[in-house]
Design a protein around this motif. Structure first.
Motif, PDB file in Angstrom:
ATOM      1  N   MET A 162       0.630  -1.116  -0.126  1.00 30.87           N
ATOM      2  CA  MET A 162      -0.087  -0.038   0.092  1.00 30.87           C
ATOM      3  C   MET A 162       0.725   1.169  -0.010  1.00 30.87           C
ATOM      4  SD  MET A 162      -2.986  -1.370  -0.247  1.00 30.87           S
ATOM      5  CE  MET A 162      -3.988  -0.005  -0.388  1.00 30.87           C
ATOM      6  N   ALA A 163       1.988   1.247   0.778  1.00 34.61           N
ATOM      7  CA  ALA A 163       2.845   2.440   0.744  1.00 34.61           C
ATOM      8  C   ALA A 163       3.509   2.486  -0.599  1.00 34.61           C
ATOM      9  CB  ALA A 163       3.954   2.329   1.758  1.00 34.61           C
ATOM     10  N   THR A 164       4.042   1.462  -1.205  1.00 33.02           N
ATOM     11  CA  THR A 164       4.508   1.601  -2.521  1.00 33.02           C
ATOM     12  C   THR A 164       3.464   2.149  -3.629  1.00 33.02           C
ATOM     13  OG1 THR A 164       5.860  -0.345  -1.970  1.00 33.02           O
ATOM     14  CG2 THR A 164       5.556   0.422  -4.283  1.00 33.02           C
ATOM     15  N   VAL A 165       2.223   1.686  -3.515  1.00 32.32           N
ATOM     16  CA  VAL A 165       1.307   2.137  -4.289  1.00 32.32           C
ATOM     17  C   VAL A 165       0.781   3.758  -4.228  1.00 32.32           C
ATOM     18  CG1 VAL A 165      -1.407   2.099  -4.876  1.00 32.32           C
ATOM     19  CG2 VAL A 165      -0.028  -0.123  -4.845  1.00 32.32           C
ATOM     20  N   ALA A 166       0.830   4.220  -3.041  1.00 38.54           N
ATOM     21  CA  ALA A 166       0.700   5.612  -2.753  1.00 38.54           C
ATOM     22  C   ALA A 166       1.923   6.302  -3.351  1.00 38.54           C
ATOM     23  CB  ALA A 166       0.591   5.638  -1.121  1.00 38.54           C
ATOM     24  N   LEU A 167       3.003   5.724  -2.764  1.00 33.78           N
ATOM     25  CA  LEU A 167       4.254   6.509  -3.691  1.00 33.78           C
ATOM     26  C   LEU A 167       4.220   6.539  -5.131  1.00 33.78           C
ATOM     27  CD1 LEU A 167       7.474   7.373  -3.494  1.00 33.78           C
ATOM     28  CD2 LEU A 167       7.833   4.904  -3.864  1.00 33.78           C
ATOM     29  N   LEU A 168       3.989   5.548  -5.945  1.00 35.09           N
ATOM     30  CA  LEU A 168       4.035   5.713  -6.927  1.00 35.09           C
ATOM     31  C   LEU A 168       2.993   6.411  -7.682  1.00 35.09           C
ATOM     32  CD1 LEU A 168       5.213   2.091  -7.828  1.00 35.09           C
ATOM     33  CD2 LEU A 168       6.504   4.102  -8.077  1.00 35.09           C
ATOM     34  N   GLU A 169       1.577   6.492  -6.977  1.00 35.46           N
ATOM     35  CA  GLU A 169       0.828   7.279  -7.616  1.00 35.46           C
ATOM     36  C   GLU A 169       1.179   8.690  -7.459  1.00 35.46           C
ATOM     37  OE1 GLU A 169      -3.228   4.448  -6.825  1.00 35.46           O
ATOM     38  OE2 GLU A 169      -2.726   6.048  -5.443  1.00 35.46           O
ATOM     39  N   LYS A 170       1.858   9.157  -6.464  1.00 32.43           N
ATOM     40  CA  LYS A 170       2.498  10.471  -6.256  1.00 32.43           C
ATOM     41  C   LYS A 170       3.510  10.831  -7.100  1.00 32.43           C
ATOM     42  CE  LYS A 170       3.500  13.690  -2.624  1.00 32.43           C
ATOM     43  NZ  LYS A 170       3.825  13.921  -1.319  1.00 32.43           N
ATOM     44  N   HIS A 171       4.598   9.917  -7.258  1.00 32.08           N
ATOM     45  CA  HIS A 171       5.681   9.989  -7.899  1.00 32.08           C
ATOM     46  C   HIS A 171       5.921   8.723  -8.885  1.00 32.08           C
ATOM     47  CE1 HIS A 171       7.161  13.017  -5.387  1.00 32.08           C
ATOM     48  NE2 HIS A 171       7.202  12.423  -4.219  1.00 32.08           N
ATOM     49  N   PRO A 172       5.295   8.740 -10.061  1.00 33.04           N
ATOM     50  CA  PRO A 172       5.338   7.744 -11.027  1.00 33.04           C
ATOM     51  C   PRO A 172       6.686   7.127 -11.398  1.00 33.04           C
ATOM     52  CG  PRO A 172       3.787   9.409 -11.710  1.00 33.04           C
ATOM     53  CD  PRO A 172       4.440   9.771 -10.603  1.00 33.04           C
ATOM     54  N   ASN A 173       7.784   8.017 -11.351  1.00 29.99           N
ATOM     55  CA  ASN A 173       9.355   7.672 -11.528  1.00 29.99           C
ATOM     56  C   ASN A 173       9.946   8.338 -10.485  1.00 29.99           C
ATOM     57  OD1 ASN A 173       9.027   6.406 -14.183  1.00 29.99           O
ATOM     58  ND2 ASN A 173       8.403   8.168 -14.833  1.00 29.99           N
ATOM     59  N   PRO A 174       9.953   7.481  -9.335  1.00 31.45           N
ATOM     60  CA  PRO A 174      10.482   8.293  -7.875  1.00 31.45           C
ATOM     61  C   PRO A 174      12.060   8.060  -8.067  1.00 31.45           C
ATOM     62  CG  PRO A 174       9.683   6.224  -7.332  1.00 31.45           C
ATOM     63  CD  PRO A 174       9.135   6.395  -8.804  1.00 31.45           C
ATOM     64  N   THR A 175      12.644   9.178  -7.427  1.00 27.75           N
ATOM     65  CA  THR A 175      14.158   9.142  -7.446  1.00 27.75           C
ATOM     66  C   THR A 175      14.390   7.968  -5.956  1.00 27.75           C
ATOM     67  OG1 THR A 175      14.205  10.764  -5.750  1.00 27.75           O
ATOM     68  CG2 THR A 175      14.614  11.353  -7.860  1.00 27.75           C
ATOM     69  N   PRO A 176      15.723   7.509  -5.782  1.00 28.93           N
ATOM     70  CA  PRO A 176      15.901   6.804  -4.732  1.00 28.93           C
ATOM     71  C   PRO A 176      15.407   7.553  -3.372  1.00 28.93           C
ATOM     72  CG  PRO A 176      17.453   6.294  -6.130  1.00 28.93           C
ATOM     73  CD  PRO A 176      16.774   7.394  -6.783  1.00 28.93           C
ATOM     74  N   GLU A 177      15.865   8.519  -3.270  1.00 24.04           N
ATOM     75  CA  GLU A 177      15.314   9.481  -2.290  1.00 24.04           C
ATOM     76  C   GLU A 177      13.963   9.464  -1.980  1.00 24.04           C
ATOM     77  OE1 GLU A 177      17.255  10.233   0.308  1.00 24.04           O
ATOM     78  OE2 GLU A 177      15.631  11.649   1.391  1.00 24.04           O
ATOM     79  N   GLN A 178      13.237   9.681  -3.109  1.00 27.92           N
ATOM     80  CA  GLN A 178      11.720   9.934  -2.962  1.00 27.92           C
ATOM     81  C   GLN A 178      11.118   8.459  -2.478  1.00 27.92           C
ATOM     82  OE1 GLN A 178      10.950  11.241  -6.952  1.00 27.92           O
ATOM     83  NE2 GLN A 178      10.238  13.266  -6.086  1.00 27.92           N
ATOM     84  N   ALA A 179      11.907   7.406  -2.936  1.00 26.78           N
ATOM     85  CA  ALA A 179      11.367   6.112  -2.604  1.00 26.78           C
ATOM     86  C   ALA A 179      11.455   5.688  -1.123  1.00 26.78           C
ATOM     87  CB  ALA A 179      11.919   5.070  -3.537  1.00 26.78           C
ATOM     88  N   ARG A 180      12.878   6.246  -0.539  1.00 26.05           N
ATOM     89  CA  ARG A 180      13.028   5.867   0.656  1.00 26.05           C
ATOM     90  C   ARG A 180      12.407   6.902   1.565  1.00 26.05           C
ATOM     91  NH1 ARG A 180      18.450   5.163  -0.739  1.00 26.05           N
ATOM     92  NH2 ARG A 180      18.737   7.342  -1.040  1.00 26.05           N
TER      93      ARG A 180
END
Ligand code: FES
Ligand code: FES
Length: 209
Positions: A162-180
């Motif tokens: 769920m946290a990864t889905v929310a991350l990718l809905e906000k940042h479709p191509n996240p940087t490593p820092e955004q993912a962390r």
């Protein structure tokens, strides 16, 4: 004519001293103020409406479906959904807002459902891990967890998904820092975090939420 008779007559008609007048004026202003404040403000001053402690009706919108429950106001969103609606995908691990296993998405943002009262989630769009797949087709993030072997015991996995889905809905191509940063509210005690980061940085095609 006596001395008394020489005293100029006071106006008799008022019969009210200056002190009495001010007192009366004060009460009058207060009465006006009360009228002006109105019922809504008085109600607000009285504090929030008290409900419970017994069961009360609570309506939740979970994965796009209406869920009508009768629960005590103290029941958490996690317990309401797991115990009353038989959706046990999201897990209870720490039950105190530290591990992220219970992560759901509420109005587009991740939330620890073990630390959210169900009654407070009324009127909001709640998403659980059960709502991700389309029939037998897994959500791209779920599929990527399988493809990258990003789980061991699996207790943290629904929350991480769920946290990864929310991350990718906000940042479709996240940087490593955004993912962390997007996943830093979740803990994996089995040590799969490196694989989970691979998932977060590799999945494409998650629609912006
Ligand atoms: S079970 Fe909710 S944060 Fe751990
Ligand atoms: S896979 Fe076991 S806690 Fe993460």
């Amino acid at each position: 004519m006596s001395a008394k008779d020489d005293t100029p007559e006071k106006p008799e008609s008022f019969g009210v001293s200056r002190r009495d007048f001010l007192k009366t004026a004060g009460v009058g202003s207060l009465a006006t103020a009360v009228t002006t404040v109105g019922a809504a403000e008085l109600e607000a001053q009285a504090g929030p409406r008290v409900v419970g402690p017994g069961e009360v009706p609570v309506t939740l919108m979970v994965n796009g479906k209406r869920l009508d429950l009768r629960i005590e106001p103290r029941v958490t969103l996690l317990d309401a959904i797991r115990n009353r609606a038989d959706m046990t995908g999201n897990k209870r691990v720490c039950d105190r807002g530290t591990c992220g296993a219970c992560t759901m998405i509420i109005d587009g943002r991740t939330a620890y459902s073990c630390s959210t009262l169900a009654i407070e989630a009324q009127g909001k769009q709640i998403r659980t891990v059960e709502g991700l797949s389309a029939g037998n087709t897994l959500h791209p993030v779920q599929q990527a967890f399988c493809d990258h072997d990003a789980l061991m015991c699996g207790f943290c996995t629904p929350g991480f998904v769920m946290a990864t889905v929310a991350l990718l809905e906000k940042h479709p191509n996240p940087t490593p820092e955004q993912a962390r940063r997007g996943l830093d509210g979740n803990i994996c005690r089995c040590g799969t975090f490196t694989r989970i980061m691979e998932v977060a940085l590799s999945v494409k095609g998650v629609a912006r939420g």
